[in-house]
Design an enzyme around this catalytic site. Structure first.
Site, PDB file in Angstrom:
ATOM      1  N   ALA A   1      11.586   7.495  41.569  1.00 55.57           N
ATOM      2  CA  ALA A   1      11.609   6.747  42.836  1.00 55.57           C
ATOM      3  C   ALA A   1      13.008   6.631  43.425  1.00 55.57           C
ATOM      4  CB  ALA A   1      11.012   5.358  42.634  1.00 55.57           C
TER       5      ALA A   1
ATOM      6  N   TYR B   1       6.899   2.457  44.665  1.00 58.92           N
ATOM      7  CA  TYR B   1       7.220   3.696  45.377  1.00 58.92           C
ATOM      8  C   TYR B   1       7.342   3.502  46.889  1.00 58.92           C
ATOM      9  CZ  TYR B   1       6.343   7.013  41.510  1.00 58.92           C
ATOM     10  OH  TYR B   1       6.420   7.740  40.356  1.00 58.92           O
TER      11      TYR B   1
ATOM     12  N   SER C   1      12.866   1.236  37.831  1.00 56.35           N
ATOM     13  CA  SER C   1      12.325   1.988  38.968  1.00 56.35           C
ATOM     14  C   SER C   1      11.048   2.682  38.532  1.00 56.35           C
ATOM     15  CB  SER C   1      13.331   3.032  39.447  1.00 56.35           C
ATOM     16  OG  SER C   1      13.403   4.123  38.533  1.00 56.35           O
ATOM     17  N   ASP C   2      10.234   3.073  39.492  1.00 57.99           N
ATOM     18  CA  ASP C   2       9.112   3.947  39.148  1.00 57.99           C
ATOM     19  C   ASP C   2       9.647   5.368  38.964  1.00 57.99           C
ATOM     20  OD1 ASP C   2       6.522   4.784  38.604  1.00 57.99           O
ATOM     21  OD2 ASP C   2       5.663   3.623  40.235  1.00 57.99           O
ATOM     22  N   TRP C   3       8.807   6.223  38.439  1.00 61.91           N
ATOM     23  CA  TRP C   3       9.212   7.579  38.046  1.00 61.91           C
ATOM     24  C   TRP C   3       9.727   8.367  39.255  1.00 61.91           C
ATOM     25  CZ3 TRP C   3       8.445  12.827  38.376  1.00 61.91           C
ATOM     26  CH2 TRP C   3       8.733  13.602  37.234  1.00 61.91           C
TER      27      TRP C   3
END
Length: 758
Positions: A290, A255, A286-288
């Site tokens: 992001a 993030y 990717s992160d959630w």
């Protein structure tokens, strides 16, 4: 200054490069070569879409199912959290296989962090075991349970290095040390993936967060990180490289911004390091949310720009948001993204799906009733919990307790089945959790020996109305066992703390209990080190139990009553207070290093004294220069002595091996396990070097009076670091070496590395 002579050879940790694996990989690449040309741009982009099933209602889900039919979904996360479709894993997969244009199976992912339904200690607690085999077993059990429901991909291990216990996500890490995190991260990766990820009960691991998330400023989640490249390479990157060398299948980007560039679009991290230098061939997720968060970061103008930046930087799988599906086709037409790059991203996705055997075994492994929360799994969780406990103090050998001792059990976490599970337990349930109170009642079998008074209803409770009742119970007991710390919600993602002292009125309650004069055992359940203040002195025994998971209660009974001796060691440095943060053992030396006698403590400084009279060294006048407890610290019910340090190779050429040993003896009265630690210091380097660095450890179990010679073999490659030119080198010169029980003690010797090759 030493003359730079030798580039360090890379360490090979995995055995994946077998002839059979190479043949399998060739077959996979051939299958991809046949499939890719038959896919449209829309279908290719669809493989890069990771949908969050838990975010959709019934109507929205019908739209998503149509996207699957159109080949526009690559996978899902959080499927098990919705009641919209009770058989969602199978029904969604059936659509993908039977109704989509190419029958490409979906991949199902979830945060299986420290267990699925059988919950193990939080990762920081597991790291305190210093036991790779135990950690691999825990991940293996989590994979067995999760795959029974259809989850073939986990967002773990989290191998961010963190030196700031204010950060909520330190609970998910494996500590502050790159060597320890590398060894344990590899173990967790192997537990999830096994040697054959295509078997139905194996799951792909995703090491996270790439990279620098644990260095967030002020310990605030999602905050900026500023890391010099040499520190990045020598401290934060090694666990990721070790996991990749061990066969890691996926990576999650972070993030945070790294040196002002969001990790989601950081080409240096995702392309230069990951792909070009390391040759990683799995996919990056990717992160959630992001990708879209690059807009509030001030790095992307809008969703289309965010998609362009992330895709060009090397993010393959977009978690939750929909910018790729909405904008990549247009970006290709505009020349801002290329179909060649799209093909590379899709190849990464298909490669991992094929390595997982999703075409051959697309549906849930099943048989969950025989697997989930089985007796075997619960016993493993119990062993993992008790090996995670770190005994920090044991004055007058108060522990272990005698079975006929009358106990006042007090504290808000003594009977808190949910709180002991810790952060990130999406599938954990308090109804399956075994807290201390019933475990103690079952062990003692005599209710007259136990008086239970919570004193506080929860860890943040500030009400003192029940203090008198707790004090009365303490006065009528032989020993007080206080169980407190932090509720699980106080650590984990988004849950950073500026004040890491015991929350609520716990300190006041402990003070009242100590004033009774009864022996006090304090057990802390928390996701981070806690500022102890007076608690250390007020407690005759002090034990850190982290958040121990499903079997916390039975495991605590095992250790408190001496069925097993505690053996946990701190995987990080425990600060005295927030003012010491960041605090870590492997720091660089200063030009004025502190000692116990080269400065005056704040309370002893004379009024009006000359400026330099109290001394000038690298310390805090109020905290001093030492932490509350050093990295690697932990007591047992045994006593261990170290003697006869021998360095058989006082002089070793580059490419050679340093051989060192010491005799460890159990001088105590009970059998126990010692974790013998090897540290080195490069005395003079082309960049300043840490005062100590962990380079090895061994577990030694000894009976009373038994001794053993513990040997370490250290290759000169393990001494390498990145010089000013960012070359990884081992420099000839003089080194200190310690064989020790923690990072602040030990038998010290010296050796020299010469420029001559063997």
């Amino acid at each position: 200054m030493k003359k730079l002579l030798s580039l360090c050879l890379p360490l090979v940790l995995a055995s994946a490069g077998t002839v059979q694996a190479q043949m399998d990989n060739q077959a996979i690449e051939a299958r991809i070569d046949q499939l890719l040309p038959t896919m449209s741009v829309k279908e290719k982009v669809g493989q890069l879409a990771l949908r969050d099933f838990g975010m959709y209602d019934a109507k929205q889900l019908e739209d998503i199912k149509q996207q699957i039919r159109d080949g526009e979904v690559g996978g899902f996360l959080n499927v098990s959290f919705s009641s919209v479709d009770k058989n969602a894993f199978a029904s969604l997969q059936k659509i993908a296989i039977e109704e989509s244009p190419h029958g490409i199976p979906l991949i199902f992912g979830q945060d299986v962090i420290h267990g699925y339904e059988t919950i193990f200690p939080i990762p920081l607690g597991q790291a305190a075991s210093w036991n790779p085999e135990l950690i691999e077993q825990g991940a293996r059990i989590a994979a067995r349970e999760a795959t029974a429901d259809g989850i073939r991909w986990t967002f773990a291990p989290m191998i961010d290095i963190s030196r700031d216990p204010r950060w909520g996500r330190i609970a998910e890490t494996l500590g502050e040390d790159p060597y320890l995190a590398s060894v344990l991260g590899v173990a967790m990766t192997r537990g999830f993936q096994t040697d054959d990820p295509s078997q139905p009960d194996a799951m792909a691991a995703s090491a996270k967060h790439f990279v620098g998330y644990g260095a967030a400023e002020a310990g605030k989640d999602y905050n900026a990180a500023y890391i010099p490249e040499a520190t990045l390479r020598d401290v934060y990157l090694p666990p990721f490289k070790a996991a990749i060398d061990a066969g890691l299948m996926t990576i999650m980007s972070s993030y945070n911004t790294l040196n002002d560039i969001p990790a989601t679009a950081n080409e240096f991290a995702l392309k230069t390091l990951l792909r070009e230098e390391w040759g990683f061939d799995g996919f990056v997720v990717s992160d959630w949310n992001a990708v879209m968060e690059m807009i509030p970061h001030g790095f992307a103008r809008d969703a289309k720009h965010a998609a362009e930046l992330a895709a060009n930087a090397g993010v393959d799988f977009e978690m939750y948001t929909d910018t790729y599906r909405q904008h990549l086709p247009a970006l290709i037409k505009e020349g801002k993204f290329s179909e060649q790059k799209l093909d590379a991203a899709v190849r990464h996705m298909l490669r991992i799906k094929m390595r997982l055997g999703l075409w051959e075994n697309p549906y849930p492994a099943g048989n969950r009733d025989a697997i989930v929360l089985s007796d075997e799994h619960l016993q493993a969780a119990r062993v993992a919990a008790r090996e995670s406990f770190v005994l920090l103090k044991n004055a007058k050998q108060l522990l272990p307790l005698k079975k006929n001792t009358k106990v006042a059990l007090i504290g808000p976490l003594a009977n808190a089945p949910h709180e002991q599970l810790g952060t990130w337990i999406y599938n954990g349930n308090k109804k399956d959790s075994h807290p201390l109170l019933p475990a103690l009642q079952a062990y003692l079998g005599n209710d007259s020996l136990i008086t239970y008074v919570p004193g506080l209803e929860f860890s943040r409770d500030t009400r003192t109305a029940h203090f008198d009742k707790a004090v009365k119970a303490a006065q009528n007991a032989d020993v007080v066992v206080y169980v407190g710390g932090e509720e699980s919600i106080l650590s984990g993602e988004g849950h950073s703390r500026g004040d890491i002292a015991l929350p609520g009125a716990q300190q006041q309650l402990i003070r009242r209990l100590s004033e009774t004069g009864k022996p006090l055992v304090t057990v802390l359940l928390a996701g981070r080190p806690i500022e102890l203040g007076d608690v250390r002195e007020q407690s005759q025994a002090l034990m850190m139990a982290w958040h121990p998971g499903t079997m916390a209660g039975p495991a605590l009974v095992d250790v408190l009553y001496g069925e097993v001796s505690p053996l946990g060691r701190l995987p990080l440095t425990w600060p005295k207070a927030e003012g010491q943060i960041p605090v870590y053992y492997n720091h660089m030396a200063t030009g004025r290093p502190p000692t116990d006698d080269n400065y005056t403590r704040i309370g002893e400084i004379e009024v009006g004294v000359f400026q330099h009279a109290p001394g000038n060294s690298a310390n805090h006048l109020d905290y001093g220069h030492t932490p509350e407890f050093p990295f690697g610290f932990g007591l047992t019910y045994g006593e261990f002595s170290y003697s006869d340090l021998t360095i058989a190779t006082k002089t070793v050429p580059l490419g050679g091996t340093i051989k060192a040993s010491a005799t460890v003896k159990n001088t105590g009265k009970v059998a126990a396990t010692e974790i013998v630690q090897l540290y080195v210091q490069d005395i003079v380097g082309s960049r300043t070097r840490p005062v100590r660095e962990l380079k090895g450890f061994k577990r030694v179990s000894l009976k009373p009076g038994e001794s053993q010679t513990v040997e370490f073999n250290l290759h000169t490659d393990a001494l390498a670091f990145h010089n000013q030119a960012m070359e990884k080198v081992t420099e000839p010169g003089d080194f200190n070496l310690w064989i020790a029980k923690d990072s602040a003690s030990g038998l010290q010797g010296e050796f020299t590395v010469t420029a001559t090759q063997p």
